[in-house]
Design a protein around this motif. Structure first.
Motif, short mmCIF file in Angstrom:
data_model
loop_
_atom_site.label_atom_id
_atom_site.label_comp_id
_atom_site.label_asym_id
_atom_site.label_seq_id
_atom_site.Cartn_x
_atom_site.Cartn_y
_atom_site.Cartn_z
N ALA A 1 -0.37 0.85 -3.37
CA ALA A 1 -1.83 0.83 -3.49
C ALA A 1 -2.35 -0.43 -2.82
O ALA A 1 -1.92 -1.54 -3.14
CB ALA A 1 -2.24 0.88 -4.96
N ARG A 2 -3.32 -0.25 -1.91
CA ARG A 2 -3.85 -1.39 -1.15
C ARG A 2 -5.38 -1.33 -1.11
O ARG A 2 -5.97 -0.26 -0.94
CB ARG A 2 -3.35 -1.36 0.30
CG ARG A 2 -1.87 -1.73 0.48
CD ARG A 2 -0.97 -0.54 0.60
NE ARG A 2 0.41 -0.91 0.86
CZ ARG A 2 0.93 -1.00 2.08
NH1 ARG A 2 0.19 -0.74 3.13
NH2 ARG A 2 2.18 -1.35 2.25
N GLY A 3 -6.00 -2.48 -1.19
CA GLY A 3 -7.45 -2.54 -1.10
C GLY A 3 -7.96 -2.25 0.30
O GLY A 3 -9.02 -1.65 0.48
N GLY A 4 -7.18 -2.66 1.31
CA GLY A 4 -7.54 -2.40 2.70
C GLY A 4 -6.63 -1.35 3.30
O GLY A 4 -5.91 -0.64 2.59
N GLU A 5 -6.65 -1.27 4.62
CA GLU A 5 -5.84 -0.29 5.34
C GLU A 5 -4.83 -1.03 6.21
O GLU A 5 -5.20 -1.70 7.17
CB GLU A 5 -6.74 0.62 6.19
CG GLU A 5 -7.68 1.47 5.35
CD GLU A 5 -8.58 2.36 6.20
OE1 GLU A 5 -9.02 1.90 7.28
OE2 GLU A 5 -8.82 3.50 5.78
N TYR A 6 -3.55 -0.89 5.86
CA TYR A 6 -2.51 -1.68 6.51
C TYR A 6 -1.35 -0.85 7.05
O TYR A 6 -0.62 -1.32 7.93
CB TYR A 6 -1.94 -2.71 5.52
CG TYR A 6 -2.97 -3.65 4.98
CD1 TYR A 6 -3.40 -4.76 5.71
CD2 TYR A 6 -3.54 -3.44 3.72
CE1 TYR A 6 -4.35 -5.63 5.22
CE2 TYR A 6 -4.49 -4.31 3.21
CZ TYR A 6 -4.89 -5.39 3.96
OH TYR A 6 -5.84 -6.26 3.46
N ALA A 7 -1.13 0.34 6.53
CA ALA A 7 0.05 1.13 6.90
C ALA A 7 0.12 1.32 8.41
O ALA A 7 -0.86 1.69 9.05
CB ALA A 7 0.02 2.50 6.21
N GLY A 8 1.29 1.04 8.96
CA GLY A 8 1.49 1.20 10.39
C GLY A 8 0.98 0.06 11.24
O GLY A 8 1.11 0.10 12.46
N SER A 9 0.42 -0.96 10.60
CA SER A 9 -0.10 -2.10 11.36
C SER A 9 0.83 -3.30 11.21
O SER A 9 1.73 -3.32 10.37
CB SER A 9 -1.50 -2.48 10.87
OG SER A 9 -1.43 -3.19 9.64
N GLU A 10 0.59 -4.33 12.03
CA GLU A 10 1.41 -5.53 11.96
C GLU A 10 1.24 -6.26 10.63
O GLU A 10 2.12 -7.05 10.24
CB GLU A 10 1.05 -6.48 13.11
CG GLU A 10 1.41 -5.94 14.49
CD GLU A 10 1.05 -6.91 15.59
OE1 GLU A 10 0.42 -7.95 15.28
OE2 GLU A 10 1.40 -6.65 16.75
N LEU A 11 0.15 -6.02 9.94
CA LEU A 11 -0.08 -6.70 8.67
C LEU A 11 0.69 -6.08 7.51
O LEU A 11 0.75 -6.67 6.43
CB LEU A 11 -1.58 -6.70 8.34
CG LEU A 11 -2.47 -7.56 9.23
CD1 LEU A 11 -3.92 -7.44 8.81
CD2 LEU A 11 -2.02 -9.02 9.18
N ASP A 12 1.27 -4.91 7.73
CA ASP A 12 2.03 -4.28 6.65
C ASP A 12 3.46 -4.81 6.66
O ASP A 12 4.40 -4.14 7.07
CB ASP A 12 2.03 -2.75 6.77
CG ASP A 12 2.69 -2.09 5.57
OD1 ASP A 12 3.00 -2.80 4.59
OD2 ASP A 12 2.90 -0.87 5.60
N SER A 13 3.61 -6.04 6.17
CA SER A 13 4.95 -6.61 6.01
C SER A 13 5.59 -6.13 4.71
O SER A 13 6.81 -6.25 4.53
CB SER A 13 4.87 -8.14 6.02
OG SER A 13 4.02 -8.59 4.97
N GLN A 14 4.79 -5.57 3.83
CA GLN A 14 5.28 -5.16 2.51
C GLN A 14 6.26 -4.00 2.58
O GLN A 14 7.34 -4.04 1.98
CB GLN A 14 4.10 -4.80 1.61
CG GLN A 14 4.50 -4.49 0.17
CD GLN A 14 3.34 -3.89 -0.61
OE1 GLN A 14 2.86 -2.81 -0.26
NE2 GLN A 14 2.90 -4.57 -1.64
N THR A 15 5.89 -2.95 3.33
CA THR A 15 6.74 -1.76 3.38
C THR A 15 8.12 -2.05 3.98
O THR A 15 9.14 -1.67 3.38
CB THR A 15 6.04 -0.63 4.17
OG1 THR A 15 4.75 -0.40 3.60
CG2 THR A 15 6.85 0.65 4.11
N PRO A 16 8.22 -2.75 5.12
CA PRO A 16 9.55 -3.08 5.63
C PRO A 16 10.34 -3.95 4.66
O PRO A 16 11.56 -3.77 4.51
CB PRO A 16 9.26 -3.82 6.94
CG PRO A 16 7.91 -3.36 7.35
CD PRO A 16 7.15 -3.14 6.07
N HIS A 17 9.67 -4.89 4.01
CA HIS A 17 10.35 -5.78 3.06
C HIS A 17 11.00 -4.97 1.94
O HIS A 17 12.18 -5.15 1.61
CB HIS A 17 9.34 -6.77 2.48
CG HIS A 17 9.95 -7.84 1.65
ND1 HIS A 17 9.24 -8.57 0.71
CD2 HIS A 17 11.22 -8.32 1.58
CE1 HIS A 17 10.03 -9.44 0.12
NE2 HIS A 17 11.24 -9.32 0.62
#
Length: 199
Positions: free
Chosen positions: A137-153
């Motif tokens: 759950a995210r307040g903004g839109e990050y999936a597939g972007s460089e800012l989505d370090s969470q999913t790879p981690h």
């Protein structure tokens, strides 16, 4: 029997918690599915420190009372993980990362020689036959972007233990207006229903 471990980590008890609750409700209605819940915020695991880390390096029969108590945290969490077939992580995004409460859990289940081992070709996971589901759950839109370090981690930490089958449900843009929030949560609930059908 399919045993599912559902971990939540929201300090607000918000959207990621709601997704985990929805998953648990649907899965709990299925025959042959057993749900275990663990609230990592309520557990209040401390950050991993040197005395606890060092306790793992001492043979169980040689630990003193303090070392036994410290090592018991990790031992219990690993035992719980191993007893389940599916691990579900309810994860909010805090400052582009995972909550420190969830990191504290990973720091105790990622143990060299127990859940993974080092080889001359790199680390190898020692946990087999399990899968994971991320409810992000995210307040903004990050999936597939460089800012989505969470999913790879998260996928790398799970993969380090040998859990390579990972499904992710994103609920994004949750702080970008009520209409977007409701649409994202509804879409995520539908995706969760599909994953529950596969248990």
């Amino acid at each position: 029997m399919t045993r599912v471990l559902v971990l939540t980590s929201s300090i607000l008890g918000g959207n990621s918690q709601a997704l985990a609750d929805h998953f648990s409700t649907l899965a709990g209605e299925r025959d042959g599915v057993e749900i275990t819940r663990r609230d990592l915020v309520a557990d209040d695991l401390p950050h991993l420190g040197l005395p606890e880390l060092a306790s793992w390096q001492v043979a169980p029969e040689e630990r003193d009372a303090e070392q036994r108590e410290l090592a018991a945290r990790s031992d219990a969490l690993i035992k719980e993980l191993l007893a389940h077939d599916v691990v579900v992580l309810g994860v909010p995004m805090y400052n582009l990362g995972v909550p420190s409460q969830m990191k504290a859990w990973f720091d105790r289940v990622l143990r060299a020689g127990v859940t993974f081992r080092y080889t001359e070709n790199g680390p190898v996971g020692l946990i087999e036959g399990k899968r994971a589901i991320l409810l992000a759950a995210r307040g903004g839109e990050y999936a597939g972007s460089e800012l989505d370090s969470q999913t790879p981690h998260l996928t790398h930490m799970l993969g380090l233990m040998g859990i390579g089958e990972v499904d992710t449900v994103f609920a994004e843009g949750l702080n970008m207006g009520e209409a977007k929030h409701d649409a994202a949560m509804n879409e995520a609930r539908q995706a969760i229903a599909g994953l529950v059908e596969r248990l």
